[in-house]
Enzyme design. Structure first.
Site, PDB file in Angstrom:
ATOM      1  N   HIS A  17       0.914  -1.251   0.154  1.00 40.23           N
ATOM      2  CA  HIS A  17      -0.031   0.085   0.101  1.00 40.23           C
ATOM      3  C   HIS A  17       1.049   1.224   0.000  1.00 40.23           C
ATOM      4  CE1 HIS A  17      -3.842   1.983   1.709  1.00 40.23           C
ATOM      5  NE2 HIS A  17      -3.193   2.673   0.938  1.00 40.23           N
ATOM      6  N   HIS A  19       1.306   4.815  -2.481  1.00 37.48           N
ATOM      7  CA  HIS A  19       0.806   5.432  -3.914  1.00 37.48           C
ATOM      8  C   HIS A  19       2.183   6.218  -4.130  1.00 37.48           C
ATOM      9  CE1 HIS A  19      -3.593   5.174  -2.799  1.00 37.48           C
ATOM     10  NE2 HIS A  19      -3.153   5.012  -1.762  1.00 37.48           N
ATOM     11  N   HIS A 196      -9.563   0.689  -1.419  1.00 35.97           N
ATOM     12  CA  HIS A 196      -9.468   1.267  -0.196  1.00 35.97           C
ATOM     13  C   HIS A 196     -10.982   1.128   0.207  1.00 35.97           C
ATOM     14  CE1 HIS A 196      -5.516   2.958  -1.519  1.00 35.97           C
ATOM     15  NE2 HIS A 196      -5.582   3.678  -0.479  1.00 35.97           N
ATOM     16  N   GLU A 199     -11.495   3.268   5.614  1.00 34.43           N
ATOM     17  CA  GLU A 199     -10.439   4.289   6.251  1.00 34.43           C
ATOM     18  C   GLU A 199     -11.017   5.169   6.702  1.00 34.43           C
ATOM     19  OE1 GLU A 199      -8.487   6.353   3.111  1.00 34.43           O
ATOM     20  OE2 GLU A 199      -6.746   7.100   4.621  1.00 34.43           O
ATOM     21  N   ASP A 277       1.584   4.068   2.909  1.00 33.01           N
ATOM     22  CA  ASP A 277       0.578   5.002   2.154  1.00 33.01           C
ATOM     23  C   ASP A 277       1.086   6.133   1.162  1.00 33.01           C
ATOM     24  OD1 ASP A 277      -2.269   5.339   1.282  1.00 33.01           O
ATOM     25  OD2 ASP A 277      -2.575   6.244   3.449  1.00 33.01           O
TER      26      ASP A 277
HETATM   27  N1  ADE Z   1      -4.830   8.500  -2.291  1.00 29.61           N
HETATM   28  C1  ADE Z   1      -3.802   8.529  -1.581  1.00 29.61           C
HETATM   29  N2  ADE Z   1      -3.667   8.094  -0.309  1.00 29.61           N
HETATM   30  C2  ADE Z   1      -4.710   8.005  -0.178  1.00 29.61           C
HETATM   31  C3  ADE Z   1      -5.601   7.414   1.051  1.00 29.61           C
HETATM   32  N3  ADE Z   1      -5.005   7.129   2.323  1.00 29.61           N
HETATM   33  N4  ADE Z   1      -6.904   7.267   1.014  1.00 29.61           N
HETATM   34  C4  ADE Z   1      -7.586   7.548  -0.040  1.00 29.61           C
HETATM   35  N5  ADE Z   1      -6.931   8.106  -0.975  1.00 29.61           N
HETATM   36  C5  ADE Z   1      -5.724   8.166  -1.260  1.00 29.61           C
HETATM   37 ZN    ZN Z   2      -3.767   4.524   0.193  1.00 25.88          ZN
END
Ligand code: ADE
Ligand code: ZN
Length: 328
Positions: A17, A19, A196, A199, A277
């Site tokens: 995970h 990005h 996702h 969250e 993340d």
């Molecule tokens: N894009 C990048 N990080 C994210 C996250 N933690 N939650 C949702 N979209 C994202």
């Molecule tokens: Zn994410």
């Protein structure tokens, strides 16, 4: 017994995970802005870092999308991914399944081939250094189903370079079911599926990700713990959760790291993993996530090893030599 930080450093792990756009450090942001003639609303990298104080996911996303406006050329995408992959290797990451957000670039006029070729060049370099990497294309859930379909179509020529698709961006108000048909099409293309969920969104979104989209892994999943039947489902089906402690702290998903549920997830028998993340925005790469959450909740050496082993089990593909030597 070695110190916990040494166990964290030396244990092979997968990162599932991350990005890649969230690994854009302010110094690189300034360098790319200068190179590409993009003006930034900050005077220094230190000023950018001072702006990184978020009340929720949306406040972060606003800066995240603003920051990536400096990325324009193949070389930019190469440098971004290469810098992240070098840091991951230094943290003893042996395999990465890396998210990217094509709509955040093609929407600004970057051709898909520019970003795909830049990322690919960094991936080839990383593999030569011994760290395997696969790409997961994420759809931005605040955009429409039609735009997601257009993105999937535009990605078809690069299908062989993709491991799977995911779903990210603003969660509440954009349930997974909005993308049911797009995920069906992606499955039909042989792509693996993640999303996702949980969250900021409710447990119902995690149920939808599993039962409507058919995802094989849940990214975050914190709020699944509010629903005992959902916990049982995740445990019994060994659905991995890609958990991101420093992200959860920065975006106020948890009140403090001491209240982070990672230990509880393990105690419940869930296949939890630790990930970074958006490390440039949340103050730490994967090993820093392990160290800070281990300190805060008191993880044992065995729990650290379980989390790392979980990441190798939860990976779709991987560095099979390392994985088999660890599991033997
Ligand atoms: N894009 C990048 N990080 C994210 C996250 N933690 N939650 C949702 N979209 C994202
Ligand atoms: Zn994410």
């Amino acid at each position: 017994m070695p110190k916990l930080s040494e166990i964290i450093r030396s244990t092979p792990k997968a990162e599932l995970h991350i990005h890649v756009e969230g690994s854009l450090e302010p110094e690189m942001m300034f360098e790319l802005a200068r190179r590409n003639g993009v003006s930034l609303p900050y005077r220094s990298a230190a000023e950018v870092r001072r702006a990184y104080s978020f009340g929720n996911l949306q406040e972060f996303l606003d800066l995240y999308y603003e920051g990536m406006n400096v990325l324009w050329t193949e070389e930019d995408f190469f440098e971004l991914a290469d810098a992240y992959l070098r840091r991951a290797a230094a943290d003893n990451v042996v395999h990465v399944e890396m998210f990217f957000d094509p709509q955040a670039h093609t929407g600004r006029g970057v051709p898909p081939g520019t970003l795909m070729d830049g990322l690919d060049r960094a991936i080839v370099r990383s593999r030569a250094r011994g760290v395997s990497v696969s790409l997961i294309l994420c759809f931005l859930r605040h955009l429409t189903e039609r735009e997601a379909f257009e993105t999937l179509e535009a990605a078809e020529p690069y299908g062989g370079r993709l491991l799977g698709v995911g779903l990210d961006s603003s969660e509440v108000g954009h349930p997974p079911s909005k993308f049911a048909r797009v995920f069906d099409a992606a499955r039909g293309m042989g792509l693996r599926l993640v999303a996702h969920a949980g969250e900021e969104g409710p447990p119902e979104y995690v149920w939808e990700a599993l039962d409507v989209l058919g995802v094989e892994r849940i990214d975050h999943g914190n709020r699944a713990l509010e629903d005992d039947a959902l916990v049982a489902r995740l445990r019994d089906d060994r659905i991995p959760l890609t958990v991101c402690p420093l992200s959860n702290l920065a975006l106020r998903v948890v009140e403090g790291l001491a209240a982070h549920p990672i230990k509880r997830m393990l105690d419940l028998g869930l296949l939890a993993t630790v990930n970074s993340d958006d490390p440039a925005y949340f103050g730490g790469y994967i090993n820093e996530n392990f160290r800070r959450v281990a300190d805060a909740v008191g993880l044992s050496p065995e729990e650290i090893e379980t989390l790392a082993r979980n990441s190798l089990e939860a990976a779709f593909t991987g560095n099979s030599n390392v994985i088999s030597s660890i599991n033997s």
